[in-house]
Each structure stands twice: as structure tokens, then as C-alpha cells.
Enzyme design. Structure first.
Site: not given
Ligand code: FRU
Length: 510
Positions: A20, A22, A39, A80-81, A152-153, A203, A296
């Protein structure tokens, strides 16, 4: 899922199994149920094959795991997010006769020929007729097309008569602001960029209308605050969340200054997201957030894999903005409604002295505790050598996680020294990795002779709230044997007139 296991947090949410990361699309529905998507790799213990897992709760602590809510529509993309909103007035036209339709907007991350995520990132929509449990993909996706591989996001919210989206152009250190009347057709309105910390990527932006309480505790006008997550390139390595107080007029965001303010001073707090349908003007006055309690740099290596899962969320936190002498604007973070999770009182000590108070808590079923320490009557001229020491210990191996405050300390570096407030997870011996930094420090000046620290220790995560939540430290730790004793002490003797109160309680588990 099996929520046993030495490392499995009991008060913090974790997925039943597998990987797991975000929190995604979190919102509170019309009936007061909290929805948490996240995620999720349903097939493995590391990143990949990203879906949206789902759980619901009435109190943000007791969670019911739900079936996976959303998966990638084809093998060439991952999900993704993103975020979700309740389209109460059916602005999208997708919910005739309904006031509880949910729209989720997220990034479809294109894969490249080697299976990496080097393809284009576009924004897609899915909608739910059953309040967020099952979704259908919108037929005319993407709703925002792009050839960028770093876009993204999307985080959507209601603003007066329209919808606003903030979204990251990750490698350009830019937050794009888009507007829409129907959640489907989006117009680019402005950019916010190149301010504060840049790191390597931006992000998961969030733009939130924050309550503001001044130094005297008086409520003032709300202030808009933009949150930007950075990874890699945070000051401690890897991930960090920064925020900008400012003003927002529905299309443009203007920060009050150019300072970089980060939220957490340890390494396990990232991808913070705020619940939609909560905050000023709703029946939950404070904005409430959840973050991913990992980094990360090492998230795919931590030993929780032995138990079949990786990563937990942070505690649900409620927030307001304040101003602090010297530092200006600060975000305040506190656990949301944690009181209802208290199972038993372990210690109430009205006058802690240099005697060590030892609290053995192996009898607490969850093995999770909350503790708080309040100091009053701290002399203006700080007693230089005085220190407050807290140590969480595994009696069989003598492993420990420590924290403390050294009064009058002036010099510190971000990675430790015992000054002025510090957290040290180096005494836990269950995981060793270069990036799993052991020690963290933060400056925490106090006013009016008072200061406090509190926290939750939950099996493999320690979350600390310093001086009422003006600073926080969120830190995972991995001992070989479970921690079951907490030690509290001051040394040497307290100066006259200074008083230290301690309270330790057990917490209910899941
Ligand atoms: C942040 C991220 C987001 C992306 C997602 C992918 O942790 O890198 O930018 O959408 O994780 O899992």
C-alpha cells in the site's frame, strides 16, 4: 486480512495484505462514513500494478476493508493517485435523481515498452452510483489529455460555483490549477511554481481552506494553504511534505511569502491528502488528513514483508493554522478524536521528578499506547543541563526507541545530536539500511514557560506531536522483539516552580 504480527499497527490503518502507498480519493460521505482509497498492488509486496484499494470507517480508526474499488482499464496503464468528490448537485449529469453520486478523478500512468512508467500521464474519471463502493469508467476518458510523462495526482474540490483541481507537473516544480463546472470539461487557469523546496519531483498537491487561530487562541479568518509533496529530494532524504499559506481567488494561488515549510521532521510522512466534504462550513469544522507513513527510499525493503504487508497510514490528523513567534505561519496537526480509542489508564503522574517512571504495557491488548507530557513553569533562563527523556524498550533484547528534549540547547543538526528535541530509532535492531536514518531533531522553542509533547506508539510506528502539534515526527521502527515498557524521566532535578505532568493510556485495537 490477519492483523496479528509484531509489526502490524493496531490504531493506524494498513491494508490486509500486500503493498500500500498513497491515500487516494479520501472523502466523507453524506451519511458521515469516511472513505479511504489507497494506492495498492494486490499482487505483490512492492510497487507495481497500481489499483485503488478501499476501506470505510465511522470513526477513522475502526476500518472495514472493502473490495478493490478501481483497477487499471488496460494492461498498458496503471492507476495512480487522485481524488474523489460527492457531486451533490449532479453538475456532471452522471447522477440523475441522486445527491450522493461520487466522482473519482485520477492519473492513468502509461507504461513504456519495458514495463516501466515512462508513458504519458493523463487524467481520467470514474463515477459511482452507490456512494463510492463500485465505479464505472467514464466513456470519454481522458478528461485531461497530455503527452507529458510527469503530470499527475489531480486533487479536486468544490469552490463556490465551480470545481477546482490542483495537479502536479512533477518535473517542472509546478502545480497547475484547473477549473470546471461539470467535473468533465477542465480549463487550465494558472500555475504556481518554483517556490520553496524543489527536490526532484513535486507530487500530490492539495489546496485547503484552513481555520486560523492566532497566538492567543482567537479564531481569525480562514487562510488558504497549498500542500506539495516532494520525492525524492526532501531535506532528510526521500520524501517530505511542504506547505504554503496564501490566498486563493478561485483561479490563482498567491503565497504569503517564499519560505519552505515542511510538516514532519522525521522520515515516514508522505503523500498527505485531505478528506473532501470536511472542513470550514461542514459539520466537521477542522480539515482532516491522512498520509502514507513510509518513505520511497526503503518502503519496499522493510521487514513487515514477513507478515505479508507493507506500509501503514499515519493517524488521521486534524489541522489549523497558527502563527508562532519568530517562525510566522505554522500548520498545527493533532490526532483526530483519539479519545474514543482509549481503553485503559496506565499512569497519571501529577509531578514527574527525576525518578524514572516505568510503564509496563504488555497487558494492553493492542500493545498500542498514547502518552502525553505537559511542562509548566519553565524558567525564562532555561536550566541548561536539564533534559526530559522518554525511552520505549523491549525488555528481552534491550532494544529501544528514544526521544527527548534538552533545555536551553542551541545547536542541532537535522539528523540528531541530542538537541533540542530529538527522536532516535537507532536502538531498534530489526532493520538496517543506509537510508533508514536513525536520528532526527527539530527546534521547538517554547513560550510562556509551557511546553508539551505527546504521541502514539503502535507496534512499529511512533507518531509524535510536539508543543501541541506545531511540529510532528512520524517514524517507523523495527525491533527484533516487541516493545512493552515505556520509561519517562528528567535529569537532573527540576528547578523550583517547574512542574511536569505525565499521562499514559492504552488504546483499543482494530
Ligand atoms: C507518490 C506517487 C504519486 C503517484 C503514485 C503512484 O507517492 O509517486 O505521484 O501517483 O505515487 O503510486
Amino acid at each position: 486480512g490477519d492483523y496479528g504480527g509484531q509489526y502490524r499497527p493496531q490504531v493506524h490503518y494498513s491494508a490486509p495484505q500486500h503493498f500500500m502507498s498513497d491515500p487516494n480519493g479520501i472523502f466523507r460521505d453524506n451519511n458521515g462514513t469516511w472513505h479511504l482509497y489507497y494506492q495498492y498492488n494486490p499482487l505483490g509486496l512492492g510497487f507495481g500494478n497500481q489499483h485503488w484499494g478501499h476501506a470505510t470507517s465511522k470513526d477513522l480508526y475502526h476500518w472495514t476493508n472493502q473490495p478493490i474499488a478501481l483497477g487499471p482499464p488496460s494492461k498498458s496503464v496503471a492507476l495512480f493517485s487522485g481524488s474523489a468528490v460527492v457531486d451533490k448537485n449532479n453538475t456532471s449529469g452522471l447522477f440523475p435523481g441522486q445527491d450522493n453520486g461520487v466522482v473519482a478523478i485520477f492519473t492513468l500512468a502509461g507504461k513504456d515498452p519495458d514495463g516501466g512508467y515512462g508513458g504519458p500521464q493523463t487524467q481520467a474519471l470514474a463515477y459511482s452510483h452507490d456512494g463510492g463502493f463500485t465505479y464505472q469508467l467514464y466513456q470519454h476518458n481522458p478528461v485531461i489529455n497530455s503527452t507529458s510523462t510527469n503530470f499527475r495526482d489531480p486533487r479536486v474540490m468544490a469552490y463556490k460555483d465551480h470545481w477546482v483541481m490542483v495537479i502536479a507537473y512533477s518535473r517542472d516544480y509546478t502545480v497547475g490549477i484547473f477549473t470546471s463546472r461539470n467535473l468533465i470539461n477542465w480549463t487550465h487557469a494558472s500555475n504556481f511554481s518554483l517556490t520553496g523546496l524543489l527536490g526532484a519531483q513535486w507530487e500530490c498537491p492539495n489546496l485547503i481552506h484552513m481555520p486560523y487561530y492566532d497566538q492567543k487562541g482567537q479564531k481569525q479568518d480562514n487562510i488558504w494553504t497549498l500542500f506539495v509533496n516532494i520525492n525524492p529530494g526532501g531535506p532528510l532524504g526521500g520524501a517530505v511534505v511542504q506547505y504554503y499559506p496564501g490566498s486563493f481567488n478561485g483561479t490563482h494561488f498567491e503565497p504569503v511569502d517564499s519560505a519552505a515549510r515542511s510538516i514532519d521532521s522525521a522520515k515516514d510522512f508522505y503523500a498527505m491528502q485531505f478528506f473532501n466534504n470536511v472542513g470550514p462550513g461542514t459539520d466537521v469544522e477542522s480539515p482532516v488528513s491522512i498520509a502514507w507513513a513510509s518513505n520511497w527510499q526503503y518502503t519496499q525493503l522493510v521487514p513487515t514483508a514477513q507478515e505479508g504487508w507493507r506500509s501503514s497510514m499515519s493517524l488521521p490528523r486534524e489541522h489549523f493554522m497558527t502563527k508562532v513567534k519568530g517562525a510566522g505561519w505554522k500548520l498545527v496537526s493533532r490526532p483526530y478524536n483519539l479519545d474514543r480509542m482509549v481503553s485503559e489508564t496506565l499512569v497519571v503522574e501529577k509531578n514527574l521528578t527525576k525518578e524514572v517512571v516505568a510503564v509496563e504495557f504488555s497487558g494492553v491488548e493492542s500493545k498500542a499506547i498514547y502518552w502525553e507530557i505537559h511542562l509548566t513553569g519553565i524558567p525564562d533562563r532555561e536550566p541548561r543541563s536539564l533534559s526530559l527523556n522518554v525511552s520505549f524498550v523491549s525488555p528481552s533484547t534491550a532494544e529501544n526507541v528514544r526521544l527527548g528534549y534538552v533545555f536551553g540547547a542551541v545547536d542541532f543538526d537535522l539528523f540528531g545530536g541530542d538537541t533540542p528535541f530529538f527522536l532516535d530509532r537507532g536502538g531498534a535492531k530489526g532493520f538496517d539500511h543506509t537510508f533508514f536514518t536513525q536520528r532526527f531533531s527539530v527546534s521547538s522553542p517554547h513560550d510562556n514557560g509551557t511546553w508539551s509533547v505527546s504521541g502514539v506508539l503502535d507496534r512499529s510506528i511512533l507518531e509524535v506531536f510536539i508543543d501541541g502539534g506545531i511540529e510532528t515526527m512520524t517514524s517507523t521502527y523495527y525491533t527484533k522483539e516487541p516493545i512493552s515498557v515505556a520509561l519517562f524521566s528528567l535529569s537532573p532535578d527540576l528547578p523550583k516552580g517547574m512542574n511536569v505532568d505525565l499521562r499514559v493510556v492504552g488504546l483499543h485495537g482494530v
